[in-house]
Design a protein around this motif. Structure first.
Motif, PDB file in Angstrom:
ATOM      1  N   ALA A 283      33.494  37.871  31.048  1.00 18.80           N
ATOM      2  CA  ALA A 283      34.228  37.600  32.292  1.00 18.80           C
ATOM      3  C   ALA A 283      33.829  36.261  32.903  1.00 18.80           C
ATOM      4  CB  ALA A 283      33.994  38.730  33.290  1.00 18.80           C
ATOM      5  N   ALA A 284      32.562  35.882  32.759  1.00 18.91           N
ATOM      6  CA  ALA A 284      32.114  34.600  33.307  1.00 18.91           C
ATOM      7  C   ALA A 284      32.816  33.435  32.611  1.00 18.91           C
ATOM      8  CB  ALA A 284      30.597  34.473  33.161  1.00 18.91           C
ATOM      9  N   PHE A 285      33.004  33.553  31.307  1.00 18.00           N
ATOM     10  CA  PHE A 285      33.718  32.521  30.550  1.00 18.00           C
ATOM     11  C   PHE A 285      35.169  32.441  31.012  1.00 18.00           C
ATOM     12  CE2 PHE A 285      36.077  31.028  26.788  1.00 18.00           C
ATOM     13  CZ  PHE A 285      35.359  29.882  26.461  1.00 18.00           C
ATOM     14  N   ARG A 286      35.804  33.608  31.197  1.00 13.82           N
ATOM     15  CA  ARG A 286      37.209  33.643  31.615  1.00 13.82           C
ATOM     16  C   ARG A 286      37.378  33.066  33.024  1.00 13.82           C
ATOM     17  NH1 ARG A 286      36.708  39.091  29.608  1.00 13.82           N
ATOM     18  NH2 ARG A 286      36.955  39.912  31.737  1.00 13.82           N
ATOM     19  N   ARG A 287      36.456  33.404  33.904  1.00 11.70           N
ATOM     20  CA  ARG A 287      36.546  32.884  35.277  1.00 11.70           C
ATOM     21  C   ARG A 287      36.418  31.359  35.288  1.00 11.70           C
ATOM     22  NH1 ARG A 287      33.501  37.564  36.701  1.00 11.70           N
ATOM     23  NH2 ARG A 287      31.545  36.406  36.456  1.00 11.70           N
ATOM     24  N   ASP A 336      39.053  23.354  40.100  1.00  8.98           N
ATOM     25  CA  ASP A 336      37.851  22.552  40.341  1.00  8.98           C
ATOM     26  C   ASP A 336      37.138  22.353  39.009  1.00  8.98           C
ATOM     27  OD1 ASP A 336      35.424  21.443  41.114  1.00  8.98           O
ATOM     28  OD2 ASP A 336      35.286  22.652  42.942  1.00  8.98           O
ATOM     29  N   PRO A 337      37.488  21.284  38.270  1.00 12.73           N
ATOM     30  CA  PRO A 337      36.893  21.072  36.948  1.00 12.73           C
ATOM     31  C   PRO A 337      35.373  20.960  36.983  1.00 12.73           C
ATOM     32  CG  PRO A 337      38.798  19.654  37.277  1.00 12.73           C
ATOM     33  CD  PRO A 337      38.509  20.281  38.596  1.00 12.73           C
ATOM     34  N   ALA A 338      34.839  20.321  38.021  1.00 13.88           N
ATOM     35  CA  ALA A 338      33.382  20.157  38.098  1.00 13.88           C
ATOM     36  C   ALA A 338      32.701  21.506  38.256  1.00 13.88           C
ATOM     37  CB  ALA A 338      33.025  19.233  39.264  1.00 13.88           C
ATOM     38  N   ALA A 339      33.259  22.337  39.130  1.00 15.28           N
ATOM     39  CA  ALA A 339      32.692  23.671  39.331  1.00 15.28           C
ATOM     40  C   ALA A 339      32.839  24.516  38.063  1.00 15.28           C
ATOM     41  CB  ALA A 339      33.363  24.356  40.512  1.00 15.28           C
ATOM     42  N   ALA A 340      33.975  24.383  37.360  1.00 11.29           N
ATOM     43  CA  ALA A 340      34.196  25.117  36.119  1.00 11.29           C
ATOM     44  C   ALA A 340      33.194  24.687  35.051  1.00 11.29           C
ATOM     45  CB  ALA A 340      35.623  24.898  35.623  1.00 11.29           C
ATOM     46  N   LYS A 346      26.151  27.464  33.283  1.00 10.78           N
ATOM     47  CA  LYS A 346      25.337  28.527  33.883  1.00 10.78           C
ATOM     48  C   LYS A 346      25.490  29.832  33.121  1.00 10.78           C
ATOM     49  CE  LYS A 346      24.438  30.912  38.252  1.00 10.78           C
ATOM     50  NZ  LYS A 346      24.832  31.059  39.687  1.00 10.78           N
ATOM     51  N   ALA A 347      26.685  30.078  32.587  1.00 15.03           N
ATOM     52  CA  ALA A 347      26.952  31.317  31.854  1.00 15.03           C
ATOM     53  C   ALA A 347      26.422  31.268  30.424  1.00 15.03           C
ATOM     54  CB  ALA A 347      28.446  31.602  31.842  1.00 15.03           C
ATOM     55  N   GLY A 348      25.824  30.133  30.026  1.00 13.94           N
ATOM     56  CA  GLY A 348      25.230  30.039  28.695  1.00 13.94           C
ATOM     57  C   GLY A 348      26.028  29.224  27.710  1.00 13.94           C
ATOM     58  N   TYR A 349      27.133  28.590  28.180  1.00 11.94           N
ATOM     59  CA  TYR A 349      27.976  27.786  27.299  1.00 11.94           C
ATOM     60  C   TYR A 349      27.715  26.307  27.623  1.00 11.94           C
ATOM     61  CZ  TYR A 349      30.168  32.358  26.910  1.00 11.94           C
ATOM     62  OH  TYR A 349      30.389  33.701  26.727  1.00 11.94           O
ATOM     63  N   MET A 490      41.132  40.086  39.904  1.00 10.10           N
ATOM     64  CA  MET A 490      40.855  38.742  40.408  1.00 10.10           C
ATOM     65  C   MET A 490      39.384  38.364  40.210  1.00 10.10           C
ATOM     66  SD  MET A 490      43.295  38.103  43.761  1.00 10.10           S
ATOM     67  CE  MET A 490      42.939  39.608  44.671  1.00 10.10           C
ATOM     68  N   ARG A 491      38.539  39.370  40.069  1.00 11.16           N
ATOM     69  CA  ARG A 491      37.124  39.115  39.780  1.00 11.16           C
ATOM     70  C   ARG A 491      36.895  38.913  38.289  1.00 11.16           C
ATOM     71  NH1 ARG A 491      34.504  44.242  40.546  1.00 11.16           N
ATOM     72  NH2 ARG A 491      34.919  44.471  38.302  1.00 11.16           N
ATOM     73  N   ASP A 492      37.517  39.758  37.451  1.00 12.26           N
ATOM     74  CA  ASP A 492      37.241  39.729  36.011  1.00 12.26           C
ATOM     75  C   ASP A 492      38.149  38.790  35.221  1.00 12.26           C
ATOM     76  OD1 ASP A 492      35.226  41.495  36.410  1.00 12.26           O
ATOM     77  OD2 ASP A 492      36.083  43.137  35.243  1.00 12.26           O
ATOM     78  N   MET A 493      39.308  38.446  35.781  1.00 12.58           N
ATOM     79  CA  MET A 493      40.246  37.499  35.170  1.00 12.58           C
ATOM     80  C   MET A 493      40.556  37.778  33.696  1.00 12.58           C
ATOM     81  SD  MET A 493      41.033  35.684  37.765  1.00 12.58           S
ATOM     82  CE  MET A 493      42.067  34.471  36.975  1.00 12.58           C
ATOM     83  N   PRO A 494      41.093  38.960  33.370  1.00 10.40           N
ATOM     84  CA  PRO A 494      41.525  39.198  31.989  1.00 10.40           C
ATOM     85  C   PRO A 494      42.739  38.355  31.618  1.00 10.40           C
ATOM     86  CG  PRO A 494      42.210  40.993  33.416  1.00 10.40           C
ATOM     87  CD  PRO A 494      41.320  40.118  34.245  1.00 10.40           C
ATOM     88  N   TRP A 495      43.394  37.844  32.617  1.00 15.32           N
ATOM     89  CA  TRP A 495      44.497  36.908  32.449  1.00 15.32           C
ATOM     90  C   TRP A 495      44.407  35.884  33.572  1.00 15.32           C
ATOM     91  CZ3 TRP A 495      48.949  40.891  33.695  1.00 15.32           C
ATOM     92  CH2 TRP A 495      48.879  41.288  35.035  1.00 15.32           C
TER      93      TRP A 495
END
Length: 543
Positions: A283-287, A336-340, A346-349, A490-495
């Motif tokens: 989910a962190a990657f998707r968000r 927000d590309p910088a935040a993304a 932060k998520a390990g990527y 909206m939290r998990d963003m599966p789409w």
């Protein structure tokens, strides 16, 4: 005369000599910006992978529910009523209807159809039997649906189920592989001719509405892109097309006095993440990816400002005020590309020295494919914007254009990485979109066909909220359930909801009148192969 000659030439390349010898007087022509699949007229085929006329003009449902205004139109059913405890639904069936082989339609055919779904569960793509249905029985003209508990939300699925004749389908024991090339239906047209370039149906002379349809035939013409289909409309070689062009006003309507369009907002376009595949199962990657995509730019470039960026709940504008709390309505996914970029790290990527994004194992992530329909210019444009956006955060992508069968098949079998599509579900409340998009019964293991849960995402909180909605007729309870679902997705963003989605009906009105419009919304502008399109084919008439 030029148009008739051109159409005859097109048909001559596709239809047989014997068929051409029986040219009808009034032909309504539909142009399709896709290549259709094999010769299949089976109304039970999952994923609408049958030919276009199957459920629009050959087979009929009990009712049609217009998602724009919730109006119910009677078809093979003439009346329905729920018991006080909402566990029994009674439907009165129509008198005087005949199947196209001359045999009478009865309530027994309706009961058979639904019990056939129970016998072959893979056919039950709306999960009617999994929703607590216990029995379906016919008595005279009445069909009674009995549920284990209250489930009024199932009505739309029952209403829209195509009905088949018992005397034909009772002998079919392999319905998933049945191609049904000589269909027997109750609809306003009968199938006539198939080729990869053109399909034709002819008016049902014994149709139960004696004054309709007003045309003698419908012909579908195939093209390999939106642009090619649009050209046929502009040249007057087609009367109707369901085409997602980028600028319907400036690019179509202003190019001819007879060019009009009907684009009501009935859903959203989504970027689906395949949550059954790493790293999209995170989910962190998707968000983070969602934050890296500029949905306003996606909407602007795909539809020239006609469409807005979608709300992150996936809910259409017409339903947000009623169903979402103020805080949920105000929730956004800020570009927000910088935040993304920071969120991915932060998520390990992390990134390597070349700026390429790495997986959690330290290996470079592959170039992910974005699945779109071949020649669908609006989806291709969306994918191009997404690709440019993701490249800024070190994610490489490839646009994967596929013909309809492999496009839909890839989404449903879970073989894709990311894919752009509409929401495979919808109705007069957000429940229907959420139920079909995230209900466990609509998912399947990778490699198996999922009816509509394309992201293959399920969540116990959502499953419980869906059950809460359908078991209650209390509005406050239902709204609470919807907001639980909306906040969870909206939290998990599966789409990622990308843009408002229109029903893309384009008309050339030089020869026919009676089309559905904003002023006369007798259907929701739905595509040419849906049960709602039947009303258009019944109402268009020569000028």
């Amino acid at each position: 005369m030029k148009r008739i000659a051109a159409l005859t030439a097109l048909l001559a390349a596709a239809l047989t000599t014997s068929a051409l010898a029986q040219q009808p007087k009034t032909v309504f022509t539909v142009v399709r910006p896709t290549q259709w699949g094999s010769y299949n007229l089976n109304p039970f085929t999952p994923g609408d992978q049958h030919l276009l006329p199957t459920n629009s003009v050959i087979y009929e449902s009990l009712f049609y529910i217009n998602t724009l205004n919730s109006k119910v139109t009677n078809v093979l059913g003439t009346k329905y009523a729920w018991s006080k405890d909402a566990t029994t639904l009674s439907v009165t069936t129509r008198d005087g209807v005949k199947w196209t082989d001359g045999k009478p339609f009865t309530a027994n055919d309706v009961a058979f159809t639904f019990n056939y779904l129970k016998k072959y569960p893979a056919l039950d793509t709306s999960a009617i039997w999994k929703s607590g249905l216990e029995s379906v029985k016919a008595n005279g003209k009445t069909v009674t649906f009995t549920f284990a508990k209250a489930n009024v939300s199932t009505f739309q699925y029952i209403a829209h189920q195509p009905i088949v004749p018992e005397h034909v389908w009772s002998a079919i024991t392999s319905p998933l592989t049945e191609t049904n090339q000589k269909p027997v239906g109750t609809g306003p047209f009968v199938f006539d001719t198939y080729s990869q370039q053109a399909l034709r149906v002819l008016k049902n002379a014994n149709y139960w509405m004696p004054s309709q349809p007003y045309v003698d035939a419908i012909v579908w013409l195939s093209t390999n892109s939106n642009d090619a289909a649009l050209l046929k409309l502009l040249k007057g070689e087609a009367d109707y097309g369901y085409i997602g062009v980028s600028d319907p006003e400036g690019g179509y309507a202003k190019k001819g006095a007879n060019n009009t369009y009907y684009w009501p907002v009935t859903g959203d376009n989504f970027l689906y993440f395949n949550t059954a595949k790493a790293p999209f199962n995170d989910a962190a990657f998707r968000r983070a990816l969602s934050q890296a995509i500029d949905t306003r730019d996606v909407a602007q470039k795909a539809y020239a400002g006609v469409a807005n960026a979608a709300h992150p709940s996936g809910m259409i504008p017409g339903q947000q005020q009623e169903w979402l709390t103020a805080s949920a309505r105000n929730t956004t996914v800020k570009y927000d590309p910088a935040a993304a970029d920071a969120a991915l790290s932060k998520a390990g990527y992390k990134k390597n020295a070349q700026g390429q994004r790495l997986g959690k194992d330290g290996k470079a992530l592959p170039a992910f494919k974005i699945l779109v329909g071949a020649g669908w210019t609006d989806f291709i444009t969306m994918a191009q914007v997404i690709s440019e956006n993701l490249k800024k955060v070190g994610i490489n992508t490839q646009i994967d254009q596929q013909a309809w069968s492999s496009y839909a098949g890839g989404l449903q079998t879970g073989t894709y990485d990311m894919g752009i599509s509409w929401g495979w579900g919808g109705g007069p409340t957000p429940y229907y979109l959420y139920n079909q998009s995230f209900g466990p019964e609509f998912s399947a293991p990778v490699g198996k066909t999922a009816a509509s849960n394309l992201a293959r995402y399920t969540n116990p909180a959502i499953t419980a909220a869906l059950a809460q909605f359908r078991s209650s007729s209390d509005e406050a309870t239902q709204k609470k359930a919807i907001n639980t679902i909306a906040s969870t997705i909206m939290r998990d963003m599966p789409w990622l909801p990308l843009t408002d989605r229109f029903e893309f009906s384009l008309y050339n009105t030089s020869r026919f009148t009676g089309f559905p419009t904003k002023q006369a919304p007798y259907n929701a502008g739905t595509a040419d192969d849906t049960i709602g399109a039947r009303l258009m084919y019944l109402n268009v008439k020569p000028k």
